[in-house]
Write an enzyme that holds these catalytic residues in place. Structure first.
Site, PDB file in Angstrom:
ATOM      1  N   CYS A  65       0.820  -1.214   0.000  1.00  0.00           N
ATOM      2  CA  CYS A  65       0.000   0.000   0.000  1.00  0.00           C
ATOM      3  C   CYS A  65       0.852   1.262   0.000  1.00  0.00           C
ATOM      4  CB  CYS A  65      -0.942  -0.011   1.191  1.00  0.00           C
ATOM      5  SG  CYS A  65      -1.871  -1.551   1.271  1.00  0.00           S
ATOM      6  N   CYS A  99     -12.832   0.929   8.611  1.00  0.00           N
ATOM      7  CA  CYS A  99     -11.960   0.395   7.549  1.00  0.00           C
ATOM      8  C   CYS A  99     -12.041   1.255   6.298  1.00  0.00           C
ATOM      9  CB  CYS A  99     -12.401  -1.018   7.167  1.00  0.00           C
ATOM     10  SG  CYS A  99     -12.597  -2.144   8.567  1.00  0.00           S
ATOM     11  N   SER A 100     -10.895   1.442   5.635  1.00  0.00           N
ATOM     12  CA  SER A 100     -10.929   2.093   4.329  1.00  0.00           C
ATOM     13  C   SER A 100     -11.527   1.098   3.335  1.00  0.00           C
ATOM     14  CB  SER A 100      -9.520   2.505   3.907  1.00  0.00           C
ATOM     15  OG  SER A 100      -8.673   1.382   3.860  1.00  0.00           O
ATOM     16  N   LYS A 113     -10.096   6.711   4.358  1.00  0.00           N
ATOM     17  CA  LYS A 113     -11.409   6.319   4.868  1.00  0.00           C
ATOM     18  C   LYS A 113     -12.554   6.806   3.983  1.00  0.00           C
ATOM     19  CE  LYS A 113     -14.450   4.638   7.275  1.00  0.00           C
ATOM     20  NZ  LYS A 113     -15.054   4.523   5.942  1.00  0.00           N
ATOM     21  N   HIS A 155      -9.255   3.823  -1.079  1.00  0.00           N
ATOM     22  CA  HIS A 155      -7.865   3.386  -0.955  1.00  0.00           C
ATOM     23  C   HIS A 155      -7.493   2.439  -2.103  1.00  0.00           C
ATOM     24  CE1 HIS A 155      -4.105   2.180   0.685  1.00  0.00           C
ATOM     25  NE2 HIS A 155      -4.502   1.258   1.525  1.00  0.00           N
ATOM     26  N   ILE A 202     -12.547  -0.759  -0.503  1.00  0.00           N
ATOM     27  CA  ILE A 202     -11.937  -1.319  -1.719  1.00  0.00           C
ATOM     28  C   ILE A 202     -12.279  -0.346  -2.849  1.00  0.00           C
ATOM     29  CG2 ILE A 202     -12.047  -3.254  -3.351  1.00  0.00           C
ATOM     30  CD1 ILE A 202     -10.967  -4.193  -0.703  1.00  0.00           C
TER      31      ILE A 202
END
Lengths: 385, 385
Positions: B83, B206-207, B328, B332, B209
């Site tokens: 990442c 969670c960020s 967020k 991402h 998909i």
């Protein structure tokens, strides 16, 4: 340009190495390179690898290898350019040192290809081509190089014999290299009687699927001198790109990215092809070696086969090519290949190549490429002064 | 150090973009960056991408993107560090220019993540961890960050409220950014009522998909001045690595690679954290933002949550963090993230950030990381002088 040296190299045995993992291979080659170089002050790490995601379900190779090499917290980077990943990683190491931010950089290449089936390996390798317009429609690398071979044979009357003799020569060289995957001589007849993969390419026209790793330590000439071990010096380099798809090119019989990378490298080194003592080139298929001769200016367009037919690129010839055994005999762990080429040139220029030593070797060239030549790197090295 | 500038940026909309392919996304962002920069004399191309092999069955992205951008035969390189691929690609562009071999370099990042199922995406992302000792045994990234969150909450009494408020703040910022994936405010209550993914992390911790791409044009300060468009200058950078596996660390509540990268960047820039006007940091999970505050020296160890609870990192606070919306709200697309961070800092320092403009912004920091912090990059940028 700041003068840059290779002060050590490390290779694993190449082959079907089921007892060694991706990280085992890399670390083995890297530790050998560090030991040989006489310094373990490594400021940054570059890892050339094509497709550890598809072959080994592992990305983030920079961090992984820095960790398993015991080198945290150094910066670590994975570089990918298909089968030219190793060569391109070396260039990044060169820029890192030339930038002045790092003094000594370890560049390694690795691929662990035999943990998946042959079919999966063919798909993984196919991702070096255009996956939407080539791979999706069933093209594979043997198929694409077969198209190039057919066109070259049609346009220039390149013979089937010449293709076979590339494989025969490289296996002859490989006999003298203990690291190769297939350490055996082969004959023209064996090439022709091996199974047809994609006409006109037989199995013995193709480089194999291989596990392996290679590493070099790059540093400044000043530091290399201080360490006092044998080193070789970078004299020039070039990198170029071409269309990803073979169908997009005006002429599929000429590797223009190779020619452009070579032109830049010769210019920087201020030499001509005839000044070279030897070369390691990207013979992923036998036709590739002949086409690369032409792109590097070793022969005129369409006349690459003459070098093979007249044995000019065999040990003892005018310019020995692939004394390591080439991808054909040595094996082709794709991410490692470009780095392994420099390992061979290091051995030749420091006179450590034993039975395959090129007498009086002074300047060596490495040519590494990805896909059907959509990316290519050329580096030129000379003996320590 | 040769002074290096960003003279243009380009972003695609981030989101679930089923009508755009991997190459479409990259080319869109790259062309925008070229247009904005006022020059199309691009000497080399860097592509940050984590796992196009597993997400899109396509490697060799350097050559592919150079081709589809109409930039053959320039050298083109794909860089991977999970990442942190985008951030690490930017550093390679910096070295390339600092080496003197290139003047103007385009660095882009891209990931096309929604063409595979959620399960496959989780596996692909999991390859940023140790695939043999973490992924193989069932660990996923939400699971690994949940371990870090649990340990941090236990050791430092970090509250569940603080985690929620990170998400609330970043979605508040994202409301003002037209490129984000989820352009909507959320409440603490919504975070807590969203499904539990891995205790204590809910879905809204969670960020997401995401598909998307980002690009910047890097060049020398001299050339930037000659072009005459707004630019920002590189003031410092750092990169560091840590163990690939979370279980190998002495203390899983502290991101040591982030701290080391930041230390190097502050030193090169000759500044302290309190000199920063704003920062874009890697909030892949809400706990990550709090831990990164501590590693960057914005707060003492264990006291990261105070910045959130006192709204110091919200627009209008002492040091606004993730005015872009962060991973967020913005999304991402892993390879693009590190480049998108610099796009935000460019907009802020050139006063183009409109409703999310940080008043008087002079110096901005970007922090990008891979895996559970096994690789991290920090860059510091300042307004043109």
């Amino acid at each position: 340009m700041k003068e840059i040296a290779v002060i050590g190299y490390g290779l694993t045995k190449f082959g079907e190495l089921w007892d060694k993992s991706l990280r085992d291979l890399f670390v083995e080659a890297a530790l050998k390179a560090i030991e040989k170089s006489g310094t373990d002050e490594i400021d940054a790490l570059y890892v050339g690898c094509m497709s550890s995601g598809l072959f080994s379900e592992q990305e983030h190779l920079g961090a992984l290898m820095a960790d398993y090499l015991g080198k945290n917290p150094i910066p670590a980077v994975r570089v990918e350019s298909a089968c030219a990943s190793g060569g391109v990683a070396i260039l990044q190491g060169i820029y890192a040192i030339a930038s002045g931010f790092y003094e000594t950089v370890l560049v390694g290449g690795v691929e662990k290809m035999t943990d998946v089936s042959g079919g999966s390996a063919t798909i993984a390798l196919g991702t070096a081509a255009d996956s939407s317009y080539e791979l999706f429609f069933g093209a594979t690398f043997p198929g694409l190089y077969a198209l190039m071979a057919t066109a070259h044979m049609e346009k220039y009357k390149t013979t089937r014999d010449a293709l076979s003799l590339v494989a025969v020569k490289n296996h002859f060289h490989g006999k003298f290299n203990p690291y190769v995957q297939f350490q055996m001589e082969i004959t023209k007849e064996q090439v022709l009687s091996s199974p047809m993969v994609a006409e006109p390419l037989h199995l013995l026209d193709c480089s194999p699927i291989t596990d392996g790793a290679a590493a070099i330590v790059l540093t400044t000439k000043e530091k290399a001198k201080k360490i006092g071990r044998p080193y070789i010096l970078l004299k020039g380099f070039g990198q170029a790109s071409d269309t990803i798809g073979l169908h997009q090119r005006e002429d599929i019989t000429f590797l223009s990215a190779v020619a452009k990378a070579a032109e830049a490298a010769y210019k920087m080194a201020n030499i001509k092809p005839e000044d070279l003592s030897l070369a390691e080139i990207h013979d992923c298929f036998t036709i590739a070696e002949i086409m690369v001769y032409e792109a590097l200016g070793f022969a005129e367009k369409g006349k690459g086969q003459e070098l093979i037919l007249k044995e000019k690129t065999k040990l003892g010839g005018k310019i020995p090519v692939n004394t390591s055994g080439g991808l054909k005999s040595k094996g082709h762990p794709v991410g490692a290949t470009g780095v392994a080429q420099v390992c061979e040139i290091y051995q030749q220029l420091t006179k450590e190549a034993e039975k395959r030593q090129v007498e009086g070797a002074k300047i060596g060239l490495c040519q590494n490429m990805g896909g059907t030549g959509a990316s290519s790197v050329v580096t030129i090295w000379e003996v320590m002064k």
